[in-house]
Design an enzyme around this catalytic site. Structure first.
Site, PDB file in Angstrom:
ATOM      1  N   LEU A  17       0.822  -1.214   0.000  1.00  0.00           N
ATOM      2  CA  LEU A  17       0.000   0.000   0.000  1.00  0.00           C
ATOM      3  C   LEU A  17       0.859   1.270   0.000  1.00  0.00           C
ATOM      4  O   LEU A  17       0.541   2.239  -0.685  1.00  0.00           O
ATOM      5  CB  LEU A  17      -0.925  -0.019   1.228  1.00  0.00           C
ATOM      6  CG  LEU A  17      -1.861   1.173   1.399  1.00  0.00           C
ATOM      7  CD1 LEU A  17      -2.836   1.286   0.228  1.00  0.00           C
ATOM      8  CD2 LEU A  17      -2.628   1.055   2.719  1.00  0.00           C
ATOM      9  N   TYR A 156      -1.511  -8.169  16.703  1.00  0.00           N
ATOM     10  CA  TYR A 156      -1.646  -7.143  15.661  1.00  0.00           C
ATOM     11  C   TYR A 156      -2.943  -6.350  15.851  1.00  0.00           C
ATOM     12  O   TYR A 156      -2.945  -5.115  15.799  1.00  0.00           O
ATOM     13  CB  TYR A 156      -1.636  -7.859  14.305  1.00  0.00           C
ATOM     14  CG  TYR A 156      -1.985  -7.030  13.099  1.00  0.00           C
ATOM     15  CD1 TYR A 156      -1.028  -6.223  12.488  1.00  0.00           C
ATOM     16  CD2 TYR A 156      -3.261  -7.096  12.524  1.00  0.00           C
ATOM     17  CE1 TYR A 156      -1.348  -5.490  11.349  1.00  0.00           C
ATOM     18  CE2 TYR A 156      -3.577  -6.375  11.396  1.00  0.00           C
ATOM     19  CZ  TYR A 156      -2.625  -5.564  10.801  1.00  0.00           C
ATOM     20  OH  TYR A 156      -2.937  -4.853   9.677  1.00  0.00           O
TER      21      TYR A 156
END
Ligand SMILES: NC(=O)c1ccc[n+]([C@@H]2O[C@H](COP(=O)([O-])OP(=O)(O)OC[C@H]3O[C@@H](n4cnc5c(N)ncnc54)[C@H](OP(=O)(O)O)[C@@H]3O)[C@@H](O)[C@H]2O)c1
Length: 243
Positions: A17, A156
């Protein structure tokens, strides 16, 4: 120093990204400040995008405060300011991802350092300049794992949940300053990070980062349109005088 329409700092710009965001901003003429740990990959990106726009790239770990200070300092030295900070770099933690009952504490601390502390510290570094100018955009890249209880995604996910709440508090604290803070979930993408999260799983059916990158760029463009309009107006006046 020549003033360009926008100066955008993107972390994790060597692939996925972050790379797509860097490409799109480069095509729009923004000046770029880029980082990632892998020096060779970052160099390839920097050389490539330098054909389109001005780029400074500094390899290093966003969780290293000295690197963060050098990175922002380099951007300000070269371009005079940072208009947009995109905290995109992130770690999934150990792969395969351990469940919480077996998560090594040191690994959890590292995930929190990269995914929460580093974006906040970078924000602290760019905020004084943004406050002075009364404008600025901070985009923190999050994940649906911040709100969904996926087994195995607890390390995470909790880091992204912390990043989201910290972003909301920061946004509230900055109300009225002209500085805006966003959390953006790009959705599932077929990238190195996702492949590390699900080793051995065929993720080729997932989209790449192009669509979420375009949406993030559109958001930033909307936010910073007044910078562009100012530049366009100034250039138009110059052109009119020469006619
Ligand atoms: N992929 C998905 O499905 C998905 C879904 C939801 C949210 N996200 C979020 O989207 C963002 C981008 O993810 P991605 O999938 O594009 O990841 P990616 O392809 O693995 O790219 C990660 C980038 O960050 C850099 N990086 C990693 N750790 C770093 C560190 N400590 N310091 C500096 N740079 C670092 C990497 O380069 P080096 O390794 O060379 O440092 C690389 O340039 C992340 O915030 C992620 O949490 C991704």
């Amino acid at each position: 120093m020549q003033r360009s329409p926008k100066v955008v700092l993107i972390t994790g710009a060597s692939r996925g990204l972050g790379l797509e965001l860097a490409r799109l901003f480069a095509r729009r003429g923004a000046s770029l400040v880029l980082t990632a740990r892998g020096a060779a990959d970052l160099r390839v990106v920097s050389d490539d995008l330098s054909r389109l726009t001005e780029v400074v790239a500094l390899p290093g770990d966003v969780a290293d405060p000295a690197h963060a200070v050098r990175l922002v300092g380099l951007g300000v030295e070269r371009f005079g300011r940072i208009d947009v900070l995109i905290n995109n770099a992130s770690t999934i933690g150990p792969s395969p991802m351990p469940r919480l009952d077996a998560y090594p504490p040191d690994a959890l601390v590292e995930v929190l350092r990269v995914n929460v502390v580093a974006p906040l510290f970078l924000s602290q570094l760019v905020l004084p300049g943004m406050r002075e100018r009364g404008t600025g955009v901070i985009v923190n890249v999050t994940s649906d794992a911040a709100v969904q209880a996926y087994p195995g995604w607890g390390g995470y996910g909790s880091s992204k949940a912390a990043l989201e709440l910290a972003s909301r508090v920061l946004a509230a604290e900055l109300e009225g300053t002209g500085i805006h803070v966003y959390v953006v979930d790009p959705g599932d993408m077929n990238t190195a990070m996702h492949r590390a999260a699900e080793p051995g799983v065929d993720l080729s059916y997932l989209p790449g980062p192009e669509v979420p990158a375009s949406a993030i760029v559109a958001l930033v463009e909307e936010e910073t349109a007044s910078f562009g309009r100012f530049e366009a107006a100034r250039l138009a006046r110059t052109g009119g005088g020469a006619r």
